[in-house]
Design a protein around this motif. Structure first.
Motif, PDB file in Angstrom:
ATOM      1  N   ASP A   1     -66.347 -39.456 -51.915  1.00 33.64           N
ATOM      2  CA  ASP A   1     -66.173 -38.756 -50.638  1.00 33.64           C
ATOM      3  C   ASP A   1     -67.508 -38.730 -49.909  1.00 33.64           C
ATOM      4  O   ASP A   1     -68.288 -37.792 -50.049  1.00 33.64           O
ATOM      5  N   ILE A   2     -67.800 -39.752 -49.131  1.00 34.83           N
ATOM      6  CA  ILE A   2     -69.079 -39.824 -48.443  1.00 34.83           C
ATOM      7  C   ILE A   2     -69.187 -38.754 -47.369  1.00 34.83           C
ATOM      8  O   ILE A   2     -70.271 -38.230 -47.098  1.00 34.83           O
ATOM      9  N   ASP A   3     -68.068 -38.388 -46.754  1.00 30.65           N
ATOM     10  CA  ASP A   3     -68.088 -37.297 -45.773  1.00 30.65           C
ATOM     11  C   ASP A   3     -68.493 -35.992 -46.452  1.00 30.65           C
ATOM     12  O   ASP A   3     -69.294 -35.222 -45.913  1.00 30.65           O
ATOM     13  N   GLY A   4     -67.932 -35.752 -47.630  1.00 25.89           N
ATOM     14  CA  GLY A   4     -68.274 -34.546 -48.370  1.00 25.89           C
ATOM     15  C   GLY A   4     -69.732 -34.532 -48.787  1.00 25.89           C
ATOM     16  O   GLY A   4     -70.387 -33.477 -48.786  1.00 25.89           O
TER      17      GLY A   4
ATOM     18  N   VAL B   1     -82.923 -32.261 -43.145  1.00 29.23           N
ATOM     19  CA  VAL B   1     -81.813 -32.356 -42.185  1.00 29.23           C
ATOM     20  C   VAL B   1     -82.109 -31.502 -40.963  1.00 29.23           C
ATOM     21  O   VAL B   1     -81.952 -31.937 -39.811  1.00 29.23           O
ATOM     22  N   ALA B   2     -82.547 -30.262 -41.196  1.00 29.05           N
ATOM     23  CA  ALA B   2     -82.841 -29.351 -40.092  1.00 29.05           C
ATOM     24  C   ALA B   2     -84.006 -29.859 -39.250  1.00 29.05           C
ATOM     25  O   ALA B   2     -83.966 -29.813 -38.010  1.00 29.05           O
ATOM     26  N   LEU B   3     -85.058 -30.343 -39.902  1.00 26.52           N
ATOM     27  CA  LEU B   3     -86.240 -30.812 -39.183  1.00 26.52           C
ATOM     28  C   LEU B   3     -85.939 -32.041 -38.340  1.00 26.52           C
ATOM     29  O   LEU B   3     -86.537 -32.244 -37.278  1.00 26.52           O
ATOM     30  N   LEU B   4     -85.004 -32.870 -38.785  1.00 29.65           N
ATOM     31  CA  LEU B   4     -84.623 -34.079 -38.049  1.00 29.65           C
ATOM     32  C   LEU B   4     -83.462 -33.824 -37.095  1.00 29.65           C
ATOM     33  O   LEU B   4     -82.980 -34.755 -36.437  1.00 29.65           O
ATOM     34  N   ARG B   5     -82.988 -32.567 -37.070  1.00 35.08           N
ATOM     35  CA  ARG B   5     -81.896 -32.147 -36.173  1.00 35.08           C
ATOM     36  C   ARG B   5     -80.642 -32.994 -36.384  1.00 35.08           C
ATOM     37  O   ARG B   5     -80.029 -33.499 -35.439  1.00 35.08           O
ATOM     38  N   MET B   6     -80.276 -33.116 -37.659  1.00 37.85           N
ATOM     39  CA  MET B   6     -79.097 -33.898 -38.002  1.00 37.85           C
ATOM     40  C   MET B   6     -77.916 -32.972 -38.293  1.00 37.85           C
ATOM     41  O   MET B   6     -78.050 -31.753 -38.374  1.00 37.85           O
ATOM     42  N   SER B   7     -76.769 -33.577 -38.478  1.00 33.13           N
ATOM     43  CA  SER B   7     -75.525 -32.897 -38.856  1.00 33.13           C
ATOM     44  C   SER B   7     -74.743 -33.871 -39.714  1.00 33.13           C
ATOM     45  O   SER B   7     -75.095 -35.060 -39.791  1.00 33.13           O
ATOM     46  N   PRO B   8     -73.661 -33.418 -40.381  1.00 32.89           N
ATOM     47  CA  PRO B   8     -72.876 -34.381 -41.165  1.00 32.89           C
ATOM     48  C   PRO B   8     -72.409 -35.570 -40.335  1.00 32.89           C
ATOM     49  O   PRO B   8     -72.464 -36.721 -40.783  1.00 32.89           O
TER      50      PRO B   8
ATOM     51  N   ARG C   1     -73.775 -36.836 -37.575  1.00 33.88           N
ATOM     52  CA  ARG C   1     -74.886 -37.717 -37.196  1.00 33.88           C
ATOM     53  C   ARG C   1     -75.395 -38.508 -38.395  1.00 33.88           C
ATOM     54  O   ARG C   1     -75.788 -39.673 -38.250  1.00 33.88           O
ATOM     55  N   LEU C   2     -75.387 -37.898 -39.580  1.00 37.89           N
ATOM     56  CA  LEU C   2     -75.812 -38.631 -40.774  1.00 37.89           C
ATOM     57  C   LEU C   2     -74.899 -39.820 -41.040  1.00 37.89           C
ATOM     58  O   LEU C   2     -75.360 -40.898 -41.434  1.00 37.89           O
ATOM     59  N   LEU C   3     -73.616 -39.626 -40.834  1.00 35.91           N
ATOM     60  CA  LEU C   3     -72.661 -40.705 -41.077  1.00 35.91           C
ATOM     61  C   LEU C   3     -72.833 -41.856 -40.088  1.00 35.91           C
ATOM     62  O   LEU C   3     -72.364 -42.971 -40.332  1.00 35.91           O
ATOM     63  N   GLN C   4     -73.527 -41.596 -38.984  1.00 37.58           N
ATOM     64  CA  GLN C   4     -73.806 -42.640 -38.002  1.00 37.58           C
ATOM     65  C   GLN C   4     -75.204 -43.224 -38.172  1.00 37.58           C
ATOM     66  O   GLN C   4     -75.561 -44.195 -37.502  1.00 37.58           O
TER      67      GLN C   4
END
Length: 441
Positions: free
Chosen positions: A173-176, A308-315, A317-320
């Motif tokens: 589950d890569i989304d998970g 994640v927080a320092l790079l301002r990412m989200s689940p 955005r990470l998947l992209q």
């Protein structure tokens, strides 16, 4: 050591209601049998106090009420109580350390008297003696996937050293996994959504910049810019020059002043001193010359959610952005390996290192025990990169075992740890493939 069962608290302790057992609990029990006192250090909010309370029969919170003033006037004030007695945030009064050390000496070999917990390291000149032989030292991290219930722990790291391996399955589950990286291992956020967990993480970072760093004599702005630079270079051995270019906004070809490099170095020490950043040192095997190795430390955050927080990412955005996802995933795996390796009865002082030599052969993690046994791991987010990781591991093995004097023993195991994998198995060439959600202590 492949599961979390049987990790209960000692009888008649101050165990908080709803406490979730931690891997470090067993190490704490062991050290209390071996030393007069035990120090448990780690980043804020990783669960040190709650874990220590499972072993303690009394407690002094140094930073609460009038305890700080009383302990400053008389450090022995903080030591009073039934043993094991917990002294929480002891570093607010550094003199407590030497008071504990002297009292342990006077106790005539009695063990398990005090537990000291702290989230920062006092200046060296404020502590007269290291406490070696009297005070056992334990490093604590945020919750691993096994501790939070997000890994089955079916594949035991300790078992790999004993040639024990169980095939296991995991949900691919890569989304998970993206959500887990964003949520992190903060005990207060294990049931939170990634979005809510990131609110906690941003609050944590604000406290670091506005309180922790200035209290230690640092500059909040430099610390914030340095953290952002480290987030962009997680898992790399970035030089102080590179970091200073980021921190002070220089172009790549602009010369960095010595004073700027010193400021970066000082603030790196401050970040390590509050356990925000883990330095992973390079490994120099017996058969290799230090001159042929790259041994500058790689740096990882205490928890992957910080990057994640320092790079301002989200689940989403990470998947992209798989490159960034791969970086923060590597941070998660290193965090878990540090905890699992430190829990081994034969753990060395620095159980996780990395390998890189002058031919640019690099392996992400070397786990080395105090008796010389070692294993090597490559970390790959995608299962499609397993072949590449296995090739690196086998090349390392071949290079090190080429020494006819056998100064390096054969590795206990070689493993590729993957994010997007649904099965733990052993390849025909002997390399293990282990989804992170099957790995445990």
């Amino acid at each position: 050591m492949g599961n979390m069962e049987g990790m209960g608290s000692a009888p008649d302790t101050l165990t908080p209601e709803g406490y979730r057992p931690r891997i470090v609990d067993r190490q704490m029990e062991r050290y209390l049998r071996l030393f007069g006192a035990v120090e448990v250090s780690g980043t804020k909010w990783c669960g040190k106090t709650w874990s220590a309370l499972t072993q303690a029969k009394s407690v002094t919170y140094v930073d609460r009420g009038g305890n700080l003033e009383a302990s400053q006037a008389d450090p022995a004030f903080a030591l009073a109580g039934a043993s094991p007695h917990l002294i929480d945030e002891w570093q607010r009064v550094p003199a407590i350390w030497d008071t504990v050390r002297h009292t342990v000496d006077d106790a005539g070999g009695i063990h398990g008297l005090w537990i000291l917990t702290g989230s920062s390291t006092p200046e060296k000149e404020q502590v007269a003696h290291s406490g070696a032989g009297r005070i056992g030292r334990i490093s604590m991290h945020t919750m691993t996937l096994q501790e939070s219930g997000d890994s089955s722990g079916a594949v035991s790291l300790a078992g790999l050293f004993e040639d024990r391996f169980e095939h296991a399955s995991a949900k691919a589950d890569i989304d998970g996994l993206a959500r887990l990286v964003c949520r992190g291992g903060w005990p207060e956020a294990t049931d939170a959504s990634p979005e809510d967990a990131q609110v906690i993480v941003r609050s944590y970072l604000a406290q670091v910049y506005e309180q922790s760093i200035p209290r230690l004599g640092g500059n909040a702005r430099i610390a914030e810019r340095l953290c952002r630079s480290l987030a962009r270079t997680v898992g790399q051995s970035a030089t102080n020059v590179t970091l200073a270019q980021d921190v002070f906004g220089h172009e790549k070809k602009t010369e960095v002043r010595d004073a700027e490099q010193r400021e970066v170095s000082r603030h790196l020490d401050l970040l390590a001193g509050i356990y925000l950043v883990d330095d992973i040192e390079g490994w120099v095997p017996a058969s290799r010359s230090p001159q042929r190795m790259r041994v500058s430390p790689k740096r990882y955050f205490a928890d992957p959610s910080l990057g994640v927080a320092l790079l301002r990412m989200s689940p989403e955005r990470l998947l992209q952005d798989w490159q960034t996802f791969g970086m923060v995933f590597e941070n998660l795996v290193i965090r878990d390996l540090l905890v699992y390796a430190s829990a081994h009865p034969m753990a060395s002082d620095h159980p996780v290192r990395y390998y890189r030599d002058d031919s640019n052969l690099e392996v992400d993690a070397i786990i080395e025990l105090a008796d010389g046994r070692w294993g090597a791991c490559e970390i790959k987010l995608s299962h499609s990169k397993v072949e590449e990781g296995a090739k690196n591991l086998l090349m390392l093995q071949k290079k090190l075992l080429r020494d006819t004097q056998k100064r390096v023993e054969a590795p206990s195991f070689l493993a590729v740890i993957v994010g997007a994998g649904d099965a733990a198995y052993r390849r025909a060439d002997g390399v293990f493939v282990i989804p992170i959600r099957t790995l445990g202590v």
